[in-house]
Design a protein around this motif. Structure first.
Motif, mmCIF file in Angstrom:
data_model
loop_
_atom_site.group_PDB
_atom_site.id
_atom_site.type_symbol
_atom_site.label_atom_id
_atom_site.label_comp_id
_atom_site.label_asym_id
_atom_site.label_seq_id
_atom_site.Cartn_x
_atom_site.Cartn_y
_atom_site.Cartn_z
ATOM 1 N N LEU A 107 0.835 -1.206 0.000
ATOM 2 C CA LEU A 107 0.000 0.000 0.000
ATOM 3 C C LEU A 107 0.872 1.260 0.000
ATOM 4 C CD1 LEU A 107 -2.999 0.917 0.146
ATOM 5 C CD2 LEU A 107 -2.624 1.247 2.599
ATOM 6 N N THR A 108 1.919 1.243 0.789
ATOM 7 C CA THR A 108 2.786 2.421 0.900
ATOM 8 C C THR A 108 3.369 2.810 -0.454
ATOM 9 O OG1 THR A 108 3.376 1.576 3.067
ATOM 10 C CG2 THR A 108 4.696 3.383 2.230
ATOM 11 N N MET A 109 3.857 1.831 -1.191
ATOM 12 C CA MET A 109 4.446 2.131 -2.494
ATOM 13 C C MET A 109 3.387 2.671 -3.452
ATOM 14 S SD MET A 109 7.659 1.475 -2.427
ATOM 15 C CE MET A 109 8.620 0.928 -1.042
ATOM 16 N N ALA A 110 2.191 2.109 -3.378
ATOM 17 C CA ALA A 110 1.104 2.592 -4.235
ATOM 18 C C ALA A 110 0.765 4.041 -3.880
ATOM 19 C CB ALA A 110 -0.119 1.691 -4.090
ATOM 20 N N VAL A 111 0.633 4.316 -2.604
ATOM 21 C CA VAL A 111 0.241 5.658 -2.155
ATOM 22 C C VAL A 111 1.352 6.681 -2.413
ATOM 23 C CG1 VAL A 111 -0.232 7.023 -0.064
ATOM 24 C CG2 VAL A 111 -1.483 4.896 -0.483
ATOM 25 N N LEU A 118 -6.618 -3.081 -4.247
ATOM 26 C CA LEU A 118 -8.039 -3.215 -4.608
ATOM 27 C C LEU A 118 -8.921 -2.558 -3.547
ATOM 28 C CD1 LEU A 118 -8.015 -6.862 -5.997
ATOM 29 C CD2 LEU A 118 -8.314 -4.740 -7.310
ATOM 30 N N ARG A 119 -8.521 -2.719 -2.286
ATOM 31 C CA ARG A 119 -9.280 -2.075 -1.215
ATOM 32 C C ARG A 119 -9.161 -0.544 -1.329
ATOM 33 N NH1 ARG A 119 -11.955 0.293 1.305
ATOM 34 N NH2 ARG A 119 -12.664 0.159 3.472
ATOM 35 N N LEU A 120 -7.975 -0.085 -1.720
ATOM 36 C CA LEU A 120 -7.760 1.351 -1.917
ATOM 37 C C LEU A 120 -8.654 1.865 -3.049
ATOM 38 C CD1 LEU A 120 -5.994 3.847 -1.075
ATOM 39 C CD2 LEU A 120 -4.479 3.245 -2.966
ATOM 40 N N GLY A 121 -8.844 1.055 -4.074
ATOM 41 C CA GLY A 121 -9.746 1.431 -5.166
ATOM 42 C C GLY A 121 -11.145 1.735 -4.641
#
Ligand code: NAI
Ligand code: MG
Length: 497
Positions: free
Chosen positions: A174-178, A204-207
């Motif tokens: 998640l960190t890398m995505a954010v 996917l949850r972030l989506g």
């Protein structure tokens, strides 16, 4: 009395999410892969399959890129920077409110301890969103005086680079995505996010969270899939303006090649083999603590991990003893267990890779001071490991292991240039650490080390500080002003007066 323990609310929400049907977010719709294919998601602490997610490929990437392109000129482009900032801030509030659920998803998918996920990854994500939200309103060009005696009024301005492909790894999913998503959105870009195949769930949850925060459809698209299919298609796509990638140097090289097709902008944050250098006057207790954390945190699966220890001969034994003692005491286990300090590595492949390196070190003459084994026969646990009698020609000293394995070496000399030469002797140059109480030694070493970051006496990473690699550790910088400007194009306007 037999008290039944009720699952906490966030545990229920995480379990419900993981059990729910997983689909990808493309153009505001939740969809299966066009091929109908899925792949398995595993919990590395147990080896159990916990979910199935769509196996997106070129067709899905193409749909997502088209949606992102449409969104770039849609309502998103009409928002003011302040409105974008507010929307990103709203997303940070929503993430903070669901931090425990996200942290548990991360633990179950990646293996990392829940407390580390919550107090490390999730806190970082929320802060990163807020830091970058602040930049949306501060992306200015400058007025420039012409160099020759012509009558010109000239200025620069910054525009969003366009449609950006975000390809992220599994170590901090998640960190890398954010870290990529928030500056991209703050700059006004639209994105296609491709999480790693080992850890697709938090993206996917972030989506779902992004959708609930009211971003216009197509601004954020999430496509799950493998590197050689979805990842490659995104990199090859002629209508993607930029790729921001974190992962292996090997794949970074493939991305550079593919980006040549339409001259995509490329940001690469690749591997490392970062040195930690201990001078005799260092605060050794702190250095032991820092060097241990630097290699064992996140089970060593950290791009900036301090994987090569160089301690002055006079303090080497004390450092080795201190780090080895910590290594042997760290509690290795399932990340959902509150006592766990070190989770499993992410996959069977990664476990075999790490153990293979330990073997390779042994066969080249290194010896294992502590650890070196798989722990248990269920899940992918590797003991925190310290190798000694290692030298610069060995693979374990040159190559990124990406596991909890430290190569410990001593230096005799007091000549800073020779110490730096040894520290710089790999193809990488991502990070480094220096421990000394002498300010001159500290700053001289900072100049001599060929790496994107020099951490002195435990200084660390921060959203405001540019981060990235020299040499084969990458291209460009993330974080700070440089990090967000990398999601813009610079335009020069020249007016004849
Ligand atoms: P990888 O570089 O293959 O994976 C990272 C991301 O790149 C994933 O999302 C993957 O799907 C994607 N990818 C893979 N092939 C691609 C392609 N041809 N085109 C576009 N995207 C592609 O890393 P992998 O295989 O998971 O790990 C191997 C080693 O890489 C690790 O042992 C470690 O040494 C290094 N690594 C370094 C990271 C870092 O933070 N610097 C993160 C992850 C891995
Ligand atoms: Mg997994």
């Amino acid at each position: 009395m037999n008290v039944e323990v009720q699952p906490k609310a966030y545990e229920k929400r995480a379990a419900e999410f993981i059990a729910s049907r997983q689909q990808m977010l493309i153009g505001g719709a939740w969809v299966d892969a066009a091929s109908g294919e899925t792949f398995e998601v595993e919990n590395p602490a147990t080896g159990q399959v916990i979910a199935h997610v769509p196996s997106g490929d070129g067709a899905d990437i193409d749909a997502a890129v088209k949606a992102a392109r449409r969104a770039l000129s849609g309502p998103w482009s009409k928002l003011t920077p302040a409105q974008r900032a507010a929307m990103i801030w709203r997303m940070s509030d929503a993430l903070e409110a669901s931090a425990e659920e996200f942290a548990l998803i991360e633990t179950l998918d990646n293996g990392k301890p829940f407390t580390a996920a919550l107090n490390g990854d999730l806190r970082t994500c929320v802060e990163n969103m807020r830091y970058n939200a602040g930049w949306a309103t501060k992306l200015n060009g400058e007025q420039i005086n012409p160099s020759s005696p012509t009558a010109l009024l000239a200025y620069t301005m910054r525009e969003p680079v366009g449609v950006v492909g975000l390809i992220v790894p599994w170590n901090f999913p998640l960190t890398m995505a954010v870290n990529k998503l928030s500056p991209a959105l703050a700059a006004g870009c639209t994105v296609v996010l491709k999480p790693a195949e080992q850890t697709p769930l938090s993206a996917l949850r972030l989506g779902r969270l992004v959708e609930a925060c009211g971003f216009p459809e197509g601004v954020v698209n999430v496509v799950t899939g493998f590197g050689h299919t979805a990842g490659q298609a995104l990199t090859d796509h002629p209508d993607v303006d930029k790729i921001s990638f974190t992962g292996s140097t090997e794949v970074g090289r493939k991305i550079l090649r593919a980006a040549g097709g339409n001259f995509k902008r490329v940001m690469l944050e690749l591997g490392g083999k970062s040195p930690v250098i201990i001078f005799p006057d260092a605060d050794l207790d702190k250095a032991i603590e820092g060097a241990s954390r630097g290699i064992f945190a996140n089970t060593g699966q950290t791009c900036a991990a301090n994987s090569r220890l160089y301690a002055h001969r006079s303090v080497f034994d004390r450092m080795l003893e201190g780090i080895s003692e910590r290594a042997s005491k760290l509690r290795v286990g399932d990340g959902t267990d509150a006592a766990t300090e070190i989770g499993p590595v992410v996959s069977r492949t990664q476990m075999q890779r790490v153990l293979g390196y330990v073997e390779s070190g042994r066969s080249e003459g290194a010896s294992v001071a502590v650890g070196g084994q798989r722990r248990g026969d269920q899940g992918y646990f590797v003991e925190p490991t310290v190798l000694v009698q290692t030298s610069r020609s060995m693979r374990v000293v040159q190559e990124e292991i990406f596991g909890p394995v430290l190569c410990a070496m001593s230096f005799e000399m007091d000549d800073l240039d020779r110490i730096a030469t040894e520290a710089n002797d790999t193809v990488y140059g991502l990070s480094s650490a220096v421990w000394t109480r002498d300010i001159t030694t500290a700053h001289l070493m900072a100049r001599k080390i060929k790496a994107g970051m020099v951490r002195i006496n435990g200084g660390g990473v921060d959203h405001a500080l540019p981060f990235g690699g020299y040499k084969q550790s990458g291209w460009g910088r993330e974080y700070g002003r440089e990090g967000i400007e990398a999601y813009t194009e610079l335009k020069t306007v020249a007016v004849a007066m």
